[in-house]
Design a protein around this motif. Structure first.
Motif, PDB file in Angstrom:
ATOM      1  N   UNK A  56       0.816  -1.203  -0.117  1.00 40.98           N
ATOM      2  CA  UNK A  56       0.150   0.143  -0.067  1.00 40.98           C
ATOM      3  C   UNK A  56       0.668   1.185  -0.131  1.00 40.98           C
ATOM      4  N   UNK A  89       2.651   2.441  -2.947  1.00 41.07           N
ATOM      5  CA  UNK A  89       2.266   3.589  -3.751  1.00 41.07           C
ATOM      6  C   UNK A  89       2.506   5.018  -3.716  1.00 41.07           C
ATOM      7  N   UNK A 116       5.102   6.797  -6.168  1.00 44.08           N
ATOM      8  CA  UNK A 116       5.108   7.117  -7.477  1.00 44.08           C
ATOM      9  C   UNK A 116       4.743   8.701  -7.788  1.00 44.08           C
ATOM     10  N   UNK A 124      -1.346   1.150 -13.018  1.00 46.22           N
ATOM     11  CA  UNK A 124      -2.088   0.909 -11.672  1.00 46.22           C
ATOM     12  C   UNK A 124      -2.822   2.122 -11.234  1.00 46.22           C
ATOM     13  N   UNK A 125      -3.819   1.691 -10.718  1.00 47.39           N
ATOM     14  CA  UNK A 125      -4.876   2.958 -10.379  1.00 47.39           C
ATOM     15  C   UNK A 125      -4.554   3.299  -8.882  1.00 47.39           C
ATOM     16  N   UNK A 126      -4.451   4.689  -8.800  1.00 52.78           N
ATOM     17  CA  UNK A 126      -4.206   4.945  -7.478  1.00 52.78           C
ATOM     18  C   UNK A 126      -5.375   5.450  -6.743  1.00 52.78           C
ATOM     19  N   UNK A 185      -8.090   2.180  -2.844  1.00 57.88           N
ATOM     20  CA  UNK A 185      -6.927   1.641  -1.873  1.00 57.88           C
ATOM     21  C   UNK A 185      -6.709   0.205  -2.163  1.00 57.88           C
TER      22      UNK A 185
END
Lengths: 272, 116, 319
Positions: B67, B70, B73, C1-3, C6
């Motif tokens: 998690x 991310x 990025x 990837x989708x942010x 969650x």
């Protein structure tokens, strides 16, 4: 007498020198052999790898000392290592003793406390010797000692760490370690002695006198003993199982020699 | 009776030479950091030069969760932070008949003495 | 990837899809990443077996460590067997991290080995009665291992790929160590030559078995489909066996040695080696710890483990 070049050696010096070299070579060789039997059987895998490096280094040192003997015309290094009878061997008896009950291939019940104490006490004695040999009157030996010495820092760090930790650990560790210490000291005089030619070896400046080396060993070890609440008196140093420097040995060495030379003896003249 | 407490996880890092950066090697199991350190060299660097070794208990390392990764990025719009955003200066300096002081030029100054 | 959503809110299907996308794209999966359960279980089985095989593999060679016929050979084989233990260390660490979410540790791996739940490679159940076997293990058993291990150098599981990279680098030394022993014997006396030939004859069937059955019809189960699907390996067992023949048969023959299979030949039309299948029932039996040396070696491993238990207890910080 710096080099074994054209000048013939004084025979008295040469016999003192070869006596010393046989002790150095045979000590390392047989202890490395005992270490090689441990391979795969240490208390955990990471230690197995670390211990094996030490055994390899030690056998490498033996090879360097045998090479000095070869250079003096005593025979080639492999026949020196593999082809000599027990009675010709000059290693300390402590170093030939088995690792524990059982055979290395099937029933080995090796004693880690004995391994730690024997190796630690021996490596410190070896370090004292190498430090002294750096000033040896025989330059090729001084050169080898300088190289060997380099690898002893790790050996000492490794064995000292195990020694201190097991001495301070709970459970069965302390009594096991104390039993191992008693056993090792009972033959430790055999490691410290320079043998029947000890005086000549020192007189010719090949290495310092036995007594000085022994005191230095004690001096190095005392702070460690104190830190783990152990008192060691040199009065307990003995040679209970014989003086290896005189060629006195146990059945453990006979068995070891027949194993380590089994293949070599198939055809000592062959190239392997 | 398990040996869990004997098998603590340690991460091993080392430097190849005094001047190289610390590099991750691998992990090992040992009962404490003293023994971990003694195991590290021969387990992972027995054939290569090594100038320093660090061992770190794995539980002391704060790692990222998938998690959290991310958060690593970012957009590709940060030219103002890099020389890429200032490349036009080259042409400008040429106009003043000067060389641009680029990265290669500036980093070469380290070894320069006044007398040279 | 989708942010946007969650990651924790992703469905299992979405996670699986993303996982497949990642391995398809050649990305590496790491220990803490999400992975499908069968991927994790396949890896645990594969890598713990691989790791424990290295540890058990030290034992047949161990016999020859103290016996090696010269100082140089003693040092070489010590270093080689040390590496096997070291490879075991690397691989078991990888397996242990995969098992962690299941609450398992190295202790469980050892206990699984002793109880027979965890198997080790067929070759390490075999006898190694002469110095020729020591050479042969280094040359051909390690040669076979190099073929299977290099096939997984790009495995989708990052920690395994990295461990294999270290391992394969050392295997190059192992291969040459084995070749050196074999070469000295092959160029030596009649007795020495006979020693190598005997060793080849003795190990031939075990070497064929090493790569595993061609497909599940031979032994009932085969993990090769799963490992290929998940990009852990690329080639099938049979392809690897063929590679082994191609690399090693010419070398064996060039030293004047023979292989104990008179039907063995290279079929130009099929572009395949034709050979006599080993007895796969025997294979199944061997890996159930019924090989000639299975019990003795497990016994040695367990005796050493039990004898040293006091050391692990003494330094057990959990006490």
């Amino acid at each position: 007498m710096n080099k074994p070049d054209n000048k013939p050696f004084d025979p008295a010096i040469k016999s003192a020198l070869t006596a010393l070299l046989y002790q150095l070579a045979d000590d390392d060789f047989i202890l490395a052999y005992r270490g090689s039997e441990w391979l795969g059987l240490a208390p955990h895998i990471e230690e197995d790898v670390a211990f094996s490096s030490i055994s390899q280094d030690t056998m490498g040192h033996a090879a360097m000392f045998y090479q000095l003997l070869e250079d003096l015309g005593e025979g080639n290094i492999d026949s020196l290592a593999h082809g000599r009878e027990a009675s010709e061997r000059k290693n300390a008896v402590l170093l030939e003793m088995v690792n524990g009950p059982g055979h290395y291939l099937s029933t080995a019940q090796y004693d880690w406390a004995f391994a730690v104490v024997r190796n630690y006490f021996y490596v410190q004695a070896k370090k004292v010797r190498m430090d002294s040999l750096k000033n040896s009157s025989y330059q090729p030996l001084a050169d080898v000692a300088l190289k060997v010495n380099m690898e002893l820092y790790y050996h000492l760090l490794h064995w000292k760490t195990w020694f201190v930790q097991l001495m301070q650990a709970g459970g069965e560790a302390r009594p096991r370690m104390e039993a191992a210490i008693k056993k090792v000291l009972g033959d430790f005089e055999g490691v410290l002695t320079l043998g029947p030619l000890g005086n000549e070896i020192a007189e010719h400046g090949l290495i310092e006198a036995e007594e000085r080396l022994k005191q230095r060993w004690l001096f190095m070890m005392e702070p460690v003993f104190e830190s783990v609440n152990l008192s060691v008196s040199e009065s307990v140093f003995a040679m209970k199982n014989g003086n290896g420097r005189k060629g006195e040995h146990t059945a453990d060495l006979d068995a070891a020699l027949s194993t380590l030379s089994e293949v070599y003896n198939v055809d000592p003249a062959a190239s392997w | 009776m398990g040996s869990e407490g004997f098998y603590q996880e340690f991460e091993v890092f080392s430097k190849r030479t005094d001047t190289s950066s610390l590099q991750y090697q691998f992990s090992l199991l040992a009962p404490n950091r003293e023994l971990a350190l003694v195991m590290a060299q021969e387990n992972f660097m027995r054939r290569e030069p090594v100038a320093d070794i660090w061992v770190v208990k794995r539980s002391d390392v704060r790692k990222m969760t998938p998690e959290e990764k991310q958060s690593l990025m970012r957009l590709d719009n940060k030219e103002y932070r890099t020389t890429k955003g200032y490349g036009y200066l080259k042409k400008k300096w040429r106009h003043y008949e000067q060389e641009m002081l680029d990265e290669k030029e500036i980093l070469s100054w380290g070894g320069m003495k006044k007398s040279e | 990837m989708s942010g946007v959503i969650s990651y924790q809110e992703w469905t299992e299907e979405q996670k699986y899809e993303q996982f497949i996308k990642r391995i398809e794209a050649g990305e590496k999966i790491e220990a803490d990443d999400w992975m499908p359960e069968d991927y994790r279980l396949t890896l645990i089985k594969l890598i713990s077996m691989h790791g424990i095989s290295e540890i058990m593999g030290a034992l047949p060679e161990k016999e020859w460590v103290p016996k090696a016929p010269s100082l140089k050979r003693k040092l070489g084989i010590m270093a080689k067997v040390q590496d096997e233990m070291g490879h075991g260390q690397l691989l078991l660490r990888v397996a242990e991290d995969l098992m962690k979410p299941l609450g398992k540790t190295r202790e469980d791996i050892m206990q699984d080995l002793f109880s027979g739940r965890l198997k080790f490679h067929n070759v390490f159940h075999m006898e190694a009665p002469t110095w020729g076997d020591a050479g042969l293990i280094g040359w051909l058993v390690d040669g076979a291992a190099i073929i299977t291990q290099t096939n997984m150098l790009n495995a989708s599981y990052g920690p395994y790929a990295r461990a294999l990279k270290r391992i394969c680098a050392e295997e190059v030394f192992h291969a040459q160590h084995g070749e050196a022993i074999i070469m000295a014997l092959a160029e030596g006396t009649d007795e020495q030559r006979a020693m190598v030939q005997d060793a080849v004859n003795r190990w031939w069937e075990a070497l064929l078995m090493f790569f595993g059955p061609g497909d599940a019809t031979t032994t009932g189960t085969s993990k090769q489909d799963t490992t290929i699907k998940y990009k852990i390996r690329t080639k099938t067992n049979e392809e690897l066996r063929q590679d082994f023949f191609t690399k090693y048969i010419p070398r064996v023959l060039s030293l004047g040695l023979t292989v104990p299979d008179e039907t063995m030949q290279f079929d130009q039309q099929q572009n395949l080696w034709v050979y006599k299948q080993p007895d796969w029932n025997k294979f199944k039996d061997i890996i159930k710890n019924n090989g000639p040396k299975s019990k003795e070696r497990l016994g040695l491993r367990q005796t050493a483990y039990d004898t040293n238990e006091w050391v692990r207890d003494a330094l057990n910080t959990a006490n």
